[in-house]
Design a protein around this motif. Structure first.
Motif, PDB file in Angstrom:
ATOM      1  N   GLU A  26     -17.435   7.612  10.144  1.00  0.00           N
ATOM      2  CA  GLU A  26     -18.115   8.564  10.921  1.00  0.00           C
ATOM      3  C   GLU A  26     -16.944   9.347  11.794  1.00  0.00           C
ATOM      4  O   GLU A  26     -16.507   8.707  12.639  1.00  0.00           O
ATOM      5  CB  GLU A  26     -19.400   8.519  11.597  1.00  0.00           C
ATOM      6  N   LYS A 146     -20.838  13.852   3.623  1.00  0.00           N
ATOM      7  CA  LYS A 146     -21.755  14.870   4.493  1.00  0.00           C
ATOM      8  C   LYS A 146     -20.820  15.503   5.653  1.00  0.00           C
ATOM      9  O   LYS A 146     -19.867  14.606   6.216  1.00  0.00           O
ATOM     10  CB  LYS A 146     -22.692  14.224   5.248  1.00  0.00           C
ATOM     11  N   GLY A 147     -20.790  16.612   5.423  1.00  0.00           N
ATOM     12  CA  GLY A 147     -19.893  17.278   6.780  1.00  0.00           C
ATOM     13  C   GLY A 147     -18.563  18.237   6.128  1.00  0.00           C
ATOM     14  O   GLY A 147     -17.884  18.724   6.994  1.00  0.00           O
ATOM     15  N   TYR A 186     -27.979  11.972   1.075  1.00  0.00           N
ATOM     16  CA  TYR A 186     -26.534  12.848   1.070  1.00  0.00           C
ATOM     17  C   TYR A 186     -25.993  12.962  -0.335  1.00  0.00           C
ATOM     18  O   TYR A 186     -24.729  13.419  -0.667  1.00  0.00           O
ATOM     19  CB  TYR A 186     -25.470  12.211   1.977  1.00  0.00           C
ATOM     20  N   CYS A 188     -25.306  10.493  -2.193  1.00  0.00           N
ATOM     21  CA  CYS A 188     -24.040   9.520  -2.614  1.00  0.00           C
ATOM     22  C   CYS A 188     -24.877   8.418  -3.115  1.00  0.00           C
ATOM     23  O   CYS A 188     -25.746   7.584  -2.050  1.00  0.00           O
ATOM     24  CB  CYS A 188     -23.583   9.276  -1.187  1.00  0.00           C
TER      25      CYS A 188
END
Length: 194
Positions: A26, A146-147, A186, A188
């Motif tokens: 993260e 994600k992101g 997500y 995944c």
């Protein structure tokens, strides 16, 4: 009775599998958070990323090189110390099935002929077409799950002639645990990740 017991045990196993957790990278930034799947096919790089994140290594550093349609690079600056300190060098784990697609997480390095990674530095491919000219030369050891909108925003900031953000983008890198069910939200699926 045996059939009922078998079904009970199978249900218990499936419930336990649903509770299994996975170590996920993260990256928290002022622009938002990014979640990273770390590949099992690159065990040294995965273990190194986890070790440095847990030690808080990157938490005083920033994204130090951001180039639209190329990469967002974070970690130690491009200095000889970052590329020459044996404590921070890793043998390459280049796998032809892990390529520089949009969102790929790779290990930085200088031009050393052994292709040793500077484990203190990482980059995320931001080019939507990928950066396949880097395939075979740099270790890809993970992928953004994600992101990517955050990475897109990061490479769009104003930067100087060295591609460093004018206003630093600090890093807060952690390892979190997510269940399979959470990862599926997500897109995944751990069963199909490298």
């Amino acid at each position: 009775m045996k059939i009922v017991l078998c079904l009970f045990l199978l249900g218990g196993l499936l419930a336990c599998e649903g509770q299994r957790t996975y170590e996920i990278g993260e990256i928290k930034t002022p622009k938002g958070s990014v979640l990273l799947w770390l590949y099992n096919k690159t065990p040294k790089h995965k273990a190194s990323f986890i070790e440095l994140a847990n030690a808080g290594y990157w938490d005083s550093l920033s994204f130090n090189r951001v180039i639209p349609n190329f990469v967002a690079q974070g970690g130690c600056p491009d200095t000889p110390e970052g590329f020459n300190d044996p404590e921070y060098l890793l043998s390459p784990e280049i796998d032809s099935t892990l390529t520089h697609v949009y969102g790929a997480l790779g290990a930085g390095r200088d031009g050393n002929p052994q292709k040793l990674s500077a484990r203190c530095q990482f980059y995320i491919v931001q080019n939507k077409e990928g950066e396949h000219r880097l395939d075979g030369d740099y270790t890809v050891f993970g992928k953004v799950i994600k992101g990517m909108d955050v990475i897109d925003a990061i490479v769009s900031v104003q930067r100087d002639s060295l591609d460093q953000p004018i206003n630093p983008i600090p890093l807060d890198v952690n390892i979190i645990s997510l269940t399979r069910a959470a990862l599926l939200t997500y897109g995944c699926d751990p069963d199909f990740m490298q």
